[in-house]
Enzyme design. Structure first.
Site, PDB file in Angstrom:
ATOM      1  N   ASP A 333       0.851  -1.184   0.000  1.00 34.72           N
ATOM      2  CA  ASP A 333       0.000   0.000   0.000  1.00 34.72           C
ATOM      3  C   ASP A 333       0.890   1.238   0.000  1.00 34.72           C
ATOM      4  O   ASP A 333       1.430   1.631   1.030  1.00 34.72           O
ATOM      5  CB  ASP A 333      -0.908  -0.039   1.240  1.00 34.72           C
ATOM      6  N   LYS A 364      -3.341   9.631  -3.327  1.00 34.95           N
ATOM      7  CA  LYS A 364      -2.750  10.858  -2.768  1.00 34.95           C
ATOM      8  C   LYS A 364      -1.947  11.671  -3.804  1.00 34.95           C
ATOM      9  O   LYS A 364      -2.541  12.291  -4.667  1.00 34.95           O
ATOM     10  CB  LYS A 364      -1.896  10.508  -1.558  1.00 34.95           C
ATOM     11  N   THR A 389     -18.968   1.651 -12.442  1.00 36.43           N
ATOM     12  CA  THR A 389     -19.352   2.581 -13.504  1.00 36.43           C
ATOM     13  C   THR A 389     -18.158   3.387 -14.004  1.00 36.43           C
ATOM     14  O   THR A 389     -17.838   3.377 -15.188  1.00 36.43           O
ATOM     15  CB  THR A 389     -20.454   3.549 -13.026  1.00 36.43           C
TER      16      THR A 389
END
Lengths: 505, 505
Positions: A333, A364, A389
Site C-alpha cells: 500500500d 494521494k 461505472t
C-alpha cells in the site's frame, strides 16, 4: 547571499506575527527567518514568498466568520485551517486572513508539486482536460480511443518494476479494496483448479446469500497500527486508531504484530532485529493457522497514519519470501509513501526485492488512484468481475501524467532524497540540543518522509502555525513531516528554524 | 416538415449502414430515419447530427486495432464500444471509425446534459475549475474559503426536501458506504444513551480487534435484486447478479423480498398489492428478528442494475412508516434514479412521503457523489469519525453546479417527464404490434426511465448498434433506456423507429 529584491520581498511578509506569541519570540522568529530564507537557491515555483507571513492568529477573524458559515452545511469539527487556494503558491498555503504558511502537511501528504504549479495549471487548461471533465466515460464499457495512450504516457510510465498493468480507482480506500477483491478472486480460482473451471451451482447460489463458499471464508492479513482506508473492507485491515473504527462492523480478519523499532537505531540493532523476526513469525503463524485463511498480506512501506512506523528492507524481504512460500499475495500500500516522498519513486524501491510485490496501490500525490499488477492471473477470469461505472477518472489520470512530467523535468525525486538528508541532519542536531523535546527521530535516508515524537504533540502542532508552519501529526504522539516534492534546502532552513522556536517556546 | 438544410445534413449521414444488416433493412432504416428526424424541434445542443450515422460494423477496423492495443494494458473484456469523445455531441456518441450513435445508455446512466455540452465546457474552462483540479484539498481539514458557497450554490440547491446537509464522496459505492457508517454510528450512539455518552473501554479495545461491541453485530437491510455498489460493505447489500458477488467475502446481512410486479399493471392490481404487502411484512420480520439487527433499510426507488424493478409509492410510504415504527433509518439510494431521469429531480419525489428519508445518496448524473441528510444526530458525535483524505472532489462539485444550472435553464426535468410519456406511449404501441418481442414494459410516468424485457435481450442490444442506437441492459432480460435529460421528441422518434427495426429484424 541576500539579493536586495529578495530581502525587500521578505521583510514586509514577516512584520506581523501571531499575537499569541511574545514580542521576543516574534523578533527572534523574524530574525531567524530573515537569516534562513535568503539562500542563493531559486525556488522551483516562481512567485513563492521568501518565507511565511503571519498576520493574525489562526484562525483569524475572516476565517472564523467563514468557518461558522460553513458549519451550517458541512461538518467543520475536523477543520484544521481554512485555506485560500487562489493565494496559495508552491510550498505555501494561504488563508482568508492573509496568513501564509510553509506547508509541510500538504493536504495529508497529497499535494505533489506545489499549489498553483504552472505546469499543472497548463495541463488543467487543455481541451483534453475539458473533454475528460465533461465527457466522463464508464471506462470499462466505453473507454476513449486514446485511453491506452493516456495510461501509457502517464500512470504506466511509473509502474513499479515488474508490474505493467493497472486497475484504476478513485481514492486510496477503493484502490485497496479492488486489490483485495482481485486477491480473493485469484485465490478462489486457484482453489477451483484454474481460470477455465466454472463456478459451481453452490458457489453461485451461496454468493447471492452472502454465504460461503460463494462469499468465501477468507481474509486479508494486515498489521497492527496499519492504515489502509475507511470503507468496510479497507477498514477491516486498518488498525490505526479506535476513532477510525468504532461502531463500524468489521470482518474478523487477522492482524500481525508490526516490529516497533527502538531509536536511535544504532543503539538497538539486536532488539530491532529480534522484533522483526518475531513479527515475521507472527505473520507465518497467522497465515498457517488463522480460521479465515489470508489470501494476501497488505503492508505500508512506512506505517503512516499509525504513527510513522518503519521497518528494515530485510523485514520486507522476509515478508515477500513468506508470502511466496505460502502462496499468499503480497500487496504493498503506497498510498501515502508513493510518488517520490521517500527519495525513491516508490518506497518499496528501497527494499531490493528479488520478485516484485503482486500488487501496489497508489493514490494521494498521484491525484488519482488504483493498483498496479503484473501477473496475468490477477485479471479475473471473466469480464464484469472487477468493474464499476467510472473505474477512476480520466481527468485525474491526465493530471497525474502532468505531475509525472513535472517530477521528471525537475528531477524532484532526487531533490527530495537530497533535501530529506539535509533536513534529517538538521532535526538530528535539534534532537541533541533539546533531548526532552524530540524523540525517536525516524526516516533517515527516506527522503523528506521524516517524523519524530513530541511529548506535547498536539500543542506542538498548534504552536507551529504561529511560527508560520503547517505541520501534521500521526499516531498518538508523532509529528510527521510531509513536504511536497518541491521542498528545497531553503524551505528546510525555514522549517528547522521554526521547529527550534517551537521546542524552545 | 423537412427543411432542405436538415435533409441535406441528414442524408449523407445515413448512406452506409452496418454491413451485417441486409440491404432491405438498410433502406428501410434510412427511410424511416429520414421520416423521423426532421421535426420542427430544435435540439438543445447546437451541432447535434439529425440522426445516427453507421459507417462500419461496430467495432470497425480502427476500433478493433485500438482495442487490441488497449487490451495489453487494460482489461477490455467488458468493453462495449470504443468512443471518440472529441466527436461525440449531445445525445450522440461517436467512435474512431466515424460511426455516430444515438446514445440512450449514456455511460451507464451517468451523462446528464449531453456530450460536449457548451455550458459544461465553459464551467470546465474557468480559473475556478483549474484551481480545484490542481489544488485539491483534504476537505475535512483544509476546505477552501469558498467551499460553503460551492455547496450552497450547487449540491445543496437540489437537496431533497427536508434534508439540508451533505457529506461528499467520490462515487456511488462510497456514497452508500459512508451513509451506512453514519447509520451504524447513529444506532450505537442511541444504544449508549446519546451523543454525550463516551465510548466504553470495551468498545475501544474490541473495535481494534474487529470484534463486538466496538465493531457491532448490526446490519443494513437491503432487497433481493438490489444494487448498491461493489466495495465490501456496499456489495454486502447488493443482490443483483452472482458475477457481482462471487468470491468476495460479505457480511451476513439480511435481504428482504422485493415486490416483483406483474405487467401490465392494470391487469394485476390485486396481485401486485399483495406482493407489496408481503414484501413489507418480510421487511418487518427481518427488522425484528434478524440475528444482526438492521440499523437501516436501503432501497433504490427503481431497482436499476437488478432489472428495472418498480414498486408503488404506497410501498415506499409503507417502508417509511415501518422504519419509523422500528426506529430504523431509511436510506434511499438515488445513484441511478436521481438528477431528473424519472421526470422529478429525485425519484422519491414521486412518493409524497410524510417525512423525508433519513439519507439520500447520489452519484452518476451528478458527476460527484455523497449523501444528503437533515437530522443533526446523523453528524457523528466526534470529529474524524466520518472522514477521509479527499472527502469528494471540488472539481466534480463545480461540475455538478454547472449541470444543475443547465438543467434549470432548459427546464430539463419537465422535458424528461414529457418526452418520457411520449416515448412510453410509442413503445406501448410497439409492444401491442409485436407482442412476442416486448414484454413487461415499465416506467410509465417515470420520465425516460423506461425498460422492457426482450426474449433475446443480448442479441437485441447488439443489433441496436447496427441501427444506430446505443442501448444498455439490466438484470437478466431487461432492455433499459437511460437517455440523457436533453433527450427530445425527435430523438424519441429515432429511437422508436430503431426499436421497431430491431424487433422486426
Amino acid at each position: 547571499m541576500v539579493s536586495l529584491r529578495a530581502a525587500a520581498r521578505l521583510r514586509p511578509s514577516l512584520t506581523r506575527i501571531a499575537p499569541q506569541f511574545s514580542l521576543r519570540a516574534q523578533r527572534a522568529f523574524t530574525a531567524s527567518a530573515l537569516k534562513a530564507a535568503p539562500s542563493a537557491e531559486t525556488s522551483y515555483i516562481t512567485g513563492e514568498p521568501a518565507g511565511p507571513r503571519i498576520k493574525t492568529e489562526i484562525p483569524g477573524p475572516e476565517s472564523k466568520k467563514a468557518i461558522k458559515d460553513l458549519d451550517t452545511v458541512f461538518d467543520t469539527r475536523s477543520l484544521n485551517m481554512l485555506a485560500d487556494y487562489t493565494k496559495s503558491i508552491g510550498n505555501y498555503i494561504a488563508d482568508p486572513d492573509g496568513n501564509v504558511l510553509l506547508d509541510v502537511y500538504a493536504q495529508i501528504a497529497s499535494i505533489p508539486v506545489g499549489y498553483n504549479n504552472p505546469a499543472l495549471l497548463k495541463a488543467a487548461q487543455t481541451p483534453e482536460m475539458a473533454s475528460a471533465l465533461i465527457n466522463r466515460p464508464a471506462l470499462g464499457n466505453f473507454p476513449s480511443h486514446d485511453w491506452a495512450e493516456v495510461l501509457r504516457t502517464g500512470i504506466l510510465t511509473v509502474a513499479p518494476k515488474g508490474l505493467d498493468q493497472v486497475f484504476t480507482a478513485m481514492a486510496g480506500s477503493d484502490a485497496n479494496e479492488t486489490a483485495y477483491k482481485a486477491a480473493f478472486m485469484w485465490r478462489r480460482q486457484q482453489e477451483r483448479g484454474g481460470a477455465h473451471v466454472e463456478f459451481t451451482q453452490e458457489d453461485i447460489a451461496s454468493s447471492m446469500l452472502n454465504q460461503a463458499p460463494g462469499a468465501p471464508q477468507l481474509s486479508i492479513l494486515s498489521f497492527k497500527s496499519a492504515f489502509h482506508g475507511r470503507l468496510f473492507g479497507s477498514l477491516s485491515t486498518t488498525r490505526s486508531k479506535p476513532i477510525h473504527k468504532l461502531d463500524i462492523p468489521a470482518f474478523d480478519w487477522p492482524q500481525a504484530t508490526f516490529p516497533l523499532f527502538k531509536y536511535p537505531l544504532e543503539d538497538h540493532v539486536a532488539e530491532n532485529q529480534k522484533a522483526e523476526a518475531e513479527a515475521l513469525a507472527d505473520v507465518e503463524r497467522l497465515i498457517t493457522t488463522h480460521h479465515l485463511p489470508p489470501c494476501a498480506v497488505v503492508v505500508e512501506p512506512i506505517q503512516s497514519e499509525g504513527g510513522d512506523n518503519h521497518a528494515s528492507p530485510a523485514f520486507f524481504q522476509g515478508l515477500r519470501a513468506l508470502t511466496k512460500k505460502h502462496n499468499v499475495l503480497f500487496i504493498v500500500d503506497e498510498v501515502q509513501t508513493g510518488v517520490g516522498a521517500t527519495g525513491k519513486f516508490w518506497a518499496h524501491d528501497h527494499w531490493n526485492l528479488d520478485t516484485p510485490p503482486d500488487m501496489v496501490t497508489f493514490s494521494k500525490k498521484a491525484q488519482t488512484a488504483g493498483y498496479y499488477f503484473g501477473n496475468p492471473e490477477l485479471r479475473p477470469n471473466k469480464p464484469y468481475r472487477q468493474f464499476n461505472t467510472w473505474m477512476g477518472d480520466p481527468a485525474r489520470a491526465l493530471l497525474f501524467r502532468a505531475i509525472i512530467k513535472e517530477i521528471e523535468r525537475l528531477d524532484l525525486v532526487s531533490n527530495t532524497a537530497k533535501v530529506g538528508d539535509y533536513l534529517f541532519s538538521g532535526i538530528e542536531s535539534l534532537a541533541k540540543k533539546y533531548p526532552g523535546e524530540i524523540h525517536n527521530l525516524r526516516g533517515k535516508g527516506q527522503g523528506t518522509f521524516i517524523a519524530f515524537d513530541s511529548p506535547r504533540r498536539d500543542e506542538f502542532l498548534k504552536k507551529a502555525k504561529g511560527f508560520g508552519v503547517n505541520i501534521g501529526g500521526s499516531g498518538e504522539k508523532a509529528v510527521r513531516l510531509r513536504p511536497m516534492l518541491i521542498f528545497q534546502k531553503h524551505h528546510a532552513d525555514i522549517l528547522l528554524e521554526a521547529l527550534e522556536k517551537i521546542v524552545k517556546s
